[in-house]
Every structure is written in structure tokens, then in C-alpha cells.
Write an enzyme that holds these catalytic residues in place. Structure first.
Site, PDB file in Angstrom:
ATOM      1  N   SER A 189      68.083  73.382 -58.995  1.00 59.93           N
ATOM      2  CA  SER A 189      68.909  74.323 -58.238  1.00 59.93           C
ATOM      3  C   SER A 189      68.020  75.167 -57.321  1.00 59.93           C
ATOM      4  O   SER A 189      67.347  74.624 -56.446  1.00 59.93           O
ATOM      5  CB  SER A 189      69.733  75.179 -59.195  1.00 59.93           C
ATOM      6  OG  SER A 189      70.721  75.896 -58.492  1.00 59.93           O
ATOM      7  N   ASP A 222      78.870  68.264 -58.456  1.00 59.40           N
ATOM      8  CA  ASP A 222      78.232  69.581 -58.424  1.00 59.40           C
ATOM      9  C   ASP A 222      79.049  70.521 -57.533  1.00 59.40           C
ATOM     10  O   ASP A 222      79.207  70.277 -56.335  1.00 59.40           O
ATOM     11  CB  ASP A 222      76.803  69.461 -57.882  1.00 59.40           C
ATOM     12  CG  ASP A 222      75.964  70.687 -58.188  1.00 59.40           C
ATOM     13  OD1 ASP A 222      76.504  71.804 -58.130  1.00 59.40           O
ATOM     14  OD2 ASP A 222      74.762  70.519 -58.481  1.00 59.40           O
ATOM     15  N   HIS A 251      76.641  70.874 -62.102  1.00 58.01           N
ATOM     16  CA  HIS A 251      75.429  71.640 -61.848  1.00 58.01           C
ATOM     17  C   HIS A 251      74.666  71.849 -63.157  1.00 58.01           C
ATOM     18  O   HIS A 251      74.556  72.975 -63.668  1.00 58.01           O
ATOM     19  CB  HIS A 251      75.788  72.977 -61.209  1.00 58.01           C
ATOM     20  CG  HIS A 251      74.640  73.650 -60.534  1.00 58.01           C
ATOM     21  ND1 HIS A 251      74.008  73.121 -59.430  1.00 58.01           N
ATOM     22  CD2 HIS A 251      73.981  74.803 -60.808  1.00 58.01           C
ATOM     23  CE1 HIS A 251      73.030  73.924 -59.051  1.00 58.01           C
ATOM     24  NE2 HIS A 251      72.984  74.950 -59.881  1.00 58.01           N
TER      25      HIS A 251
END
Length: 437
Positions: free
Chosen positions: A302, A387, A416
């Protein structure tokens, strides 16, 4: 007579609908075991422009298909307004929704919800359309490399002032664990958890860079036990082993919304100190007496996926990188009627505030796409089509900009997060690269 028949039919419809609702409530009373499964009709969920995907919706209770479940669904490009909203009843426990194609490379998502007791159960599936041809929207400034070369020169003038705090309670029979803090640009500092194999020798080193948020860190002791020096850093210039309530207070207070701090000034934007802090952490690892002098890698997911790409692009000492679902990628996508990367500076709720000349200019110097274009070393990349935080359109915009050797592992159903097998694949890739003779 006709009126009587109409009344009878209306009454029958009401009764049937009421019974269906009762049936749904009865079948989904155990909310913890009720799930929705949504899939696309192609095994890899990848389509060419002009192809029309078909999505299958299935309702399961205790792993078994259940009938007469009412669901609502929305269909449209990821992170953009829905093209279609509708509902249907899964009379046989499943149903199909035919979708239109996309006219430009990108992703089409169906999001399905159902009421289960007092909870809303949600599932989704995302079809990809020619993702390998997605192009970035962000502009590369002419002085991009000069800007960062000058910033690193300024960092080089800053002394290390490294301080090590042994964490005996975290150390193991084979690994010593410390909290490290070193001087960063200006008067800021970088804190992290350093793990070093106890056995005398020379080892490869891995810099672990963090996802978004404000939290403590434990360090990667498991990887250190496999024969690596690891340094897991935080980015906020505060110790990473404090009590949880300290981070809770900072997250809700002084550091709330940090990703947008000073976005109108490329020289004082929050991430300038962060990007340079990653380089400073490499400085420490590269000078560690147990480092083998050659094999240095960076890994994160991320925000950390973004930092992995940025760090590898800025520092030639990095030999390999691992990036899971990189954020800060092609953030201007929203200005071109498609999804942009986290932290979504230009989505519907933020575009009025951020769509200024100064903020757009800053984004150009910090967007992951423009660092991806500078990469020279092999990288392992991985994400899922579902995601909802880092849109796959934005991540492909970065990935497709990479000319260096690259490997992409798609776990299409994942959102995610890292699946265990996804993490294992990346770790095995990294170990294989770093330990090659």
C-alpha cells in the site's frame, strides 16, 4: 369480475413477497455463516475491449447454496459513479448479471449486498479490460530527477546520529532486536525496529517500509531468522514501540490526514521527509558491519508499496524490490474520468479542495508512476482486482510504466490485504534473489 381477479392477484403477490422475506430472514438468521460469492465468467477475469462479462452471484449459508435471497447490486467503473443500480431475488440461490463492455482500458466492478439479520453482507467482483495497455495520466516534470538529486544531496549533509535501544524482550535465541532512531532531514528523525542475526557473518539486508496509518511496529524477526538483517521503519518521526493509545491519539489528532499536509508546496510536502527518510534508513543498513555489502532490498504494501518503488528508484544500492498494491499511483486519474490512486486527492469529495496548480505540481514530483519510470532493478509486484483502497487502474498505470525486469502476481479475488500464499510467494522470490551466489 375483472376487479375481483385483479384484487386476488395483488393479494397473492403480497403474500408471496411476504413469505419470501420471511424465508430470507429464516435462512440468514445466522449472520456469521451467510456469505455472498460474486465471480466473473472468465477464469482470469480479464477481457478485451468490446467483450461483455457476465457476473454470477451466489448466496451461501453454512457453505450451502440458499434460495430466495434478495440482493442489491451496483455496476460501474471502479471508484466512479455506478452505471446501473438494481435488485433481484436469487430464487435458485444464484443469478447472473450481464454487463456492458468498457470502451477504454480499465476495470468494471459489480458490488452486491444483502440484508442478513441486522447486518449488510457485501461482496464484489471486478473485470479487467486490457489492463496491460492502461497508460498513466500524471505528467513527468522535466526537472524530476534534478529535484530529487538535490534533495538527496541535502540529506547527505545530515549526520547519522544513530541511537540503538536493545529490546531484549523481543530478541530470540538467534536474532538481536533493537529500536533504532537516526537523524533525517532537518530536525526530524526516523525510527524503526532493527533485527540482526546473532551468528557472526555477513548478511543481505531488507528495508521494510510501512503502509498508511499511525501504529507501532514489531520488526520482521521471522525473516531475520532466515539469515537477513531487517529494518522495519515508521514514517512519522516518533518511536515505534509506544503504547497503543499514543498512536490512537495521534491518528485522531495531530497526524489526521497527514497524506495531504503541505500538498501545495513540493518542497515542504509531508512525503518529502518520508521519501528521504527511506534513503536515510538505507544509509544505516549499507553501513552496518554485518551487511554483506551487495544484497539490499526494499519491501512494503500500500503506502509501503509506493515507498518500495520510490526508494528503489532513488537509490542505486537497492538490488530488488517487492511492492504489494502500491498507493500514490496516478493520483490524477479522477481528473480524466477514471479511478486515481490513494489517497484520492481528486475524487468527488476532494477535487474542489485539491485541484489547484500548486497541488497538481506537487503531485507530479511524488506520484509513484514517475518513480516507476526510473526503475532499473528487478521487482516483484502483487495485488488483487477487488482492491477498493488502491484501484487496480492506478496500479497498472504505474506497473505499465516500468521498463526494468518485473514480475506481477495477480490474486484477483483479493482486496486491500495480503493473502498468506501471496506473502509466501513474494518472500520466496525475495529470498531466492538475495541468496543467489
Amino acid at each position: 369480475m375483472k376487479n375481483s381477479i385483479l384484487k386476488f392477484k395483488s393479494l397473492t403477490f403480497i403474500i408471496v413477497s411476504f413469505l419470501l422475506v420471511l424465508n430470507v430472514q429464516a435462512q440468514t438468521n445466522n449472520t456469521s455463516s451467510f456469505t455472498l460469492v460474486v465471480t466473473a465468467d472468465k477464469p482470469n477475469w480479464i477481457y478485451q475491449l468490446g467483450e461483455q462479462p457476465k457476473f454470477k452471484i451466489t448466496a451461501l449459508q453454512d457453505g450451502k447454496q440458499v434460495k430466495n435471497i434478495k440482493v442489491k447490486y451496483e455496476l460501474g467503473p471502479e471508484k466512479m459513479p455506478a452505471l446501473k443500480k438494481d435488485s433481484l431475488i436469487l430464487t435458485k440461490g444464484e443469478a447472473f448479471v450481464n454487463a456492458n463492455s468498457l470502451t477504454a482500458p480499465g476495470f468494471l466492478r459489480i458490488t452486491v449486498t444483502a440484508q442478513s439479520g441486522d447486518k449488510i453482507v457485501k461482496s464484489l467482483a471486478t473485470a479487467a479490460f486490457a489492463p496491460e495497455t492502461i497508460k498513466p495520466t500524471i505528467t513527468l516534470p522535466d526537472d524530476f530527477n534534478t529535484f530529487w538529486a538535490n534533495a538527496i544531496k541535502e540529506l547527505e549533509k545530515v549526520p547519522f546520529d544513530a541511537k540503538l535501544e536493545p529490546l531484549k524482550e523481543r530478541s530470540t535465541a538467534t536474532v538481536d532486536v533493537y529500536q533504532l532512531n537516526i537523524q533525517n532531514i532537518g530536525t526530524s528523525r526516523i525510527y524503526g525496529i532493527l533485527c540482526v542475526p546473532k551468528k557472526e557473518g555477513k548478511y543481505p539486508a531488507v528495508l521494510k517500509v510501512p503502509g498508511a496509518g499511525v501504529r507501532p511496529y514489531n520488526g520482521d524477526i521471522a525473516l531475520a531468522e532466515k539469515g537477513f538483517i531487517t529494518l522495519e521503519i515508521g514514517i512519522h518521526g516518533i518511536p515505534v514501540n509506544l503504547k497503543a493509545n499514543v498512536y490512537d491519539d495521534l491518528r485522531a489528532g495531530a497526524l489526521a490526514g497527514y497524506a495531504g499536509f503541505n500538498l501545495d508546496n513540493k518542497n515542504s510536502f509531508y512525503y518529502k521527509r518520508v521519501y528521504l527518510g527511506c534513503i536515510r534508513a538505507l544509509d544505516y543498513l549499507a553501513n552496518h558491519p554485518a551487511y554483506d555489502g551487495t544484497n539490499l532490498a526494499v519491501q512494503g504494501g500500500s503506502q509501503g508499496g509506493a515507498l518500495s518503488i520510490v526508494t528503489a528508484a532513488l537509490d542505486k544500492r537497492i538490488k530488488y524490490l517487492v511492492a504489494f498494491y502500491p498507493a500514490l499511483s496516478d493520483v490524477t486519474g479522477y481528473l480524466f474520468n477514471r479511478a486515481g490512486g490513494w489517497p484520492h486527492y481528486f475524487n468527488a469529495t476532494s477535487v474542489t479542495l485539491n485541484n489547484t496548480k500548486a497541488k497538481l505540481e506537487t503531485c507530479q514530483y511524488y506520484d509513484v508512476v514517475n518513480f516507476a519510470k526510473q526503475l532499473k532493478v528487478p521487482g516483484f509486484y502483487s495485488w488483487g482486482f477487488n482492491d477498493e483502497t488502491c484501484p487496480p487502474t492506478s496500479m497498472y498505470a504505474a506497473y505499465n510504466s516500468i521498463s526494468a525486469p518485473k514480475e506481477l502476481a495477480i490474486y484477483k479475488e483479493s482486496g486491500h490485504r495480503q493473502l498468506p500464499e501471496q506473502k509466501e510467494q513474494a518472500t520466496n522470490w525475495l529470498i531466492d534473489k538475495l541468496k543467489k551466489p
